[in-house]
Design an enzyme around this catalytic site. Structure first.
Site, PDB file in Angstrom:
ATOM      1  CG  HIS A  47       1.888  -0.344   3.547  1.00  0.00           C
ATOM      2  ND1 HIS A  47       1.654  -0.086   2.217  1.00  0.00           N
ATOM      3  CD2 HIS A  47       3.035  -1.080   3.590  1.00  0.00           C
ATOM      4  CE1 HIS A  47       2.608  -0.661   1.490  1.00  0.00           C
ATOM      5  NE2 HIS A  47       3.462  -1.258   2.306  1.00  0.00           N
ATOM      6  CG  HIS A  49       5.952  -3.128   4.696  1.00  0.00           C
ATOM      7  ND1 HIS A  49       5.041  -3.478   3.712  1.00  0.00           N
ATOM      8  CD2 HIS A  49       5.777  -4.028   5.694  1.00  0.00           C
ATOM      9  CE1 HIS A  49       4.353  -4.545   4.105  1.00  0.00           C
ATOM     10  NE2 HIS A  49       4.781  -4.899   5.304  1.00  0.00           N
ATOM     11  CG  ASP A  77       2.329  -0.836  -2.453  1.00  0.00           C
ATOM     12  OD1 ASP A  77       3.358  -1.212  -3.050  1.00  0.00           O
ATOM     13  OD2 ASP A  77       1.892  -1.408  -1.435  1.00  0.00           O
ATOM     14  CG  HIS A  85       6.893  -1.808  -5.488  1.00  0.00           C
ATOM     15  ND1 HIS A  85       8.014  -1.878  -4.699  1.00  0.00           N
ATOM     16  CD2 HIS A  85       5.845  -1.715  -4.638  1.00  0.00           C
ATOM     17  CE1 HIS A  85       7.663  -1.833  -3.421  1.00  0.00           C
ATOM     18  NE2 HIS A  85       6.352  -1.727  -3.354  1.00  0.00           N
ATOM     19  CG  HIS A 122       4.875   2.529  -1.579  1.00  0.00           C
ATOM     20  ND1 HIS A 122       5.175   2.287  -0.258  1.00  0.00           N
ATOM     21  CD2 HIS A 122       4.975   1.338  -2.191  1.00  0.00           C
ATOM     22  CE1 HIS A 122       5.439   1.009  -0.095  1.00  0.00           C
ATOM     23  NE2 HIS A 122       5.322   0.398  -1.247  1.00  0.00           N
ATOM     24  CE  LYS A 159       8.928  -1.040   1.676  1.00  0.00           C
ATOM     25  NZ  LYS A 159       8.471  -1.746   0.485  1.00  0.00           N
TER      26      LYS A 159
HETATM   27 ZN   LIG Z   1       5.118  -1.662  -1.650  1.00  0.00          ZN
END
Ligand SMILES: [Zn+2]
Length: 420
Positions: free
Chosen positions: A246, A226, A316, A62, A60, A185
């Protein structure tokens, strides 16, 4: 050909081998097992290390290249600036022992191209393109006009893609395919730091969720959702997503459902702990809210481990720079939450590719025929699991058979990466 002899070989899946050897032929592994049984080959580059294991996966990531996670940065950071920062972050990740990243929204799809053509050095990146969500949801930029948001998405800076209704959801999946997405996603609940959307509320109705999963499946794409609240977790799992990201408020009946559906979880505890570390630097009411949320998230993580739900590592990290490189702290966190050291290493290695569903490459395991993504650690992580969160302890990295990190190596491109 290359040969790596180690005091201990941790295969990623299965039992560790004391005195183990890995042999790399081209881009893949041709032998991994006891040194005593390794074929002896002449004229081969040999290395001796304390521990050899598969390169880790951050499932995960970004790559935004902005100074913060606020979506407004999308517009205020010039694309060339965010691109170069993101390239540095990808390099940092690789040097920290992560040879693969599943990128859940950002410019990762473009970094993949730069890495594959050899322009920059970074991990294998499996990008999502823009994260899909409905109007008013976690993919929306509520505080700006809709036309502004849509212009931004159309300009190629779409980390987020807003879609409403089955037809628009199908088109949004196809738009990500068009820019090279290897994972889809979606935001299936609100977020914790958002202005209007509530983490307990689910987003997308059942028809939209199913349309997205079905359309993605046509291209053998997995969907990662998510989800904070239970209703969103349940809806996404029932729609057939591959992973819940999450998974903050999962209860026992929901854990049963995930087991039944074979749904994986990427808990992203690193991000929660990072926000908690900002006490005094962010408004106190935000911090208090995050602390209350963090307790629920921790219980959900413990429950997922106890229930035996397959889990993968994902940090994340949303901003550029700090704390990239500490992604592997998540492994030690899993041990604190109840995993054995070996299970936590499996979450960081063998489980990684599974989060891509049908597109999973042969990676994350030291085994004949698998990608030669291999790392060396200067200690035994089965005794000190925190070593995996410290890039200094990751002394060597091979990606696709190429040695990309050696002890004392200085990087000419990104001087901050030179060992201290
Ligand atoms: Zn994220």
């Amino acid at each position: 050909m290359k040969r790596i002899d180690a005091d201990i070989l941790i295969p990623g899946q299965g039992t560790p081998v004391p005195n183990g050897t890995v042999i790399i032929e081209g881009t893949s592994i041709s032998y991994a097992g006891p040194t005593a049984e390794a074929p002896s080959l002449p004229h081969i580059d040999s290395y001796r290390v304390p521990t050899v294991m598969p390169g880790m996966w951050d499932c995960h990531a970004h790559f935004f290249g902005t100074e913060g996670a606020d979506l407004t940065y999308l517009a205020t950071t010039p694309t060339p600036v965010s691109a170069v920062r993101a390239a540095r972050d990808a390099h940092t990740l690789l040097m920290a022992g992560f040879t693969s990243a599943r990128e859940m929204g950002g410019i990762g799809v473009y970094l993949t191209r730069l890495i594959e053509e050899g322009t920059i050095v970074g991990p294998n990146i499996y990008g999502a393109g823009g994260a899909l969500g409905p109007t008013g949801g976690h993919s929306d930029i509520h505080w700006m006009p809709e036309s502004w948001r849509d212009d931004l998405a159309a300009s190629g800076k779409g980390w987020v893609t807003v879609c409403d209704g089955v037809e628009a959801c199908i088109k949004a999946v196809r738009q990500q395919l068009r820019i090279g997405a290897q994972i889809i996603k979606i935001n299936a609940t609100g977020g914790t730091m958002s202005m209007f959307d509530n983490p307990n509320h689910r987003q997308f109705n059942d028809a939209e969720l199913r349309a997205i999963v079905n359309e993605a499946a046509l291209a053998e794409l997995a969907v990662g959702a998510h989800c904070h609240g239970v209703s969103g977790i349940v809806a996404a799992a029932k729609a057939g997503v591959t992973t819940i990201e999450h998974n903050s408020m999962m209860d026992e009946p929901t854990a049963e459902l995930l087991l039944e559906m074979g749904t994986m979880v990427v808990p992203t505890r690193h991000a929660v702990d990072f926000i908690l570390s900002l006490k005094g630097q962010i408004p106190n009411e935000f911090w208090e809210a995050e602390a209350a949320f963090a307790e629920k998230h921790w219980r959900s993580l413990e429950l997922a481990i106890e229930a035996g739900i397959p889990i993968a590592v994902g940090a994340d990290i949303m901003q550029s720079g700090d704390p990239w490189g500490t992604n592997g702290k998540e492994v030690a966190t899993f041990v604190e939450a109840g995993m054995t050291h070996l299970e936590a290493i499996e979450a960081a290695t063998a489980n990684g590719p599974l989060t891509l569903g049908p597109r999973a490459p042969q990676s994350g395991i030291l085994k004949e025929g698998y990608d030669a993504d291999v790392i060396a650690i200067d200690t035994n992580p089965l005794k000190d699991i925190t070593a995996l969160g410290n890039p200094q302890r990751v002394t060597m990295v091979w990606k696709g058979g190429n040695l990309v990190k050696e002890p004392e190596q200085h990087s000419p491109v990104f001087p901050s990466m030179a060992p201290a």
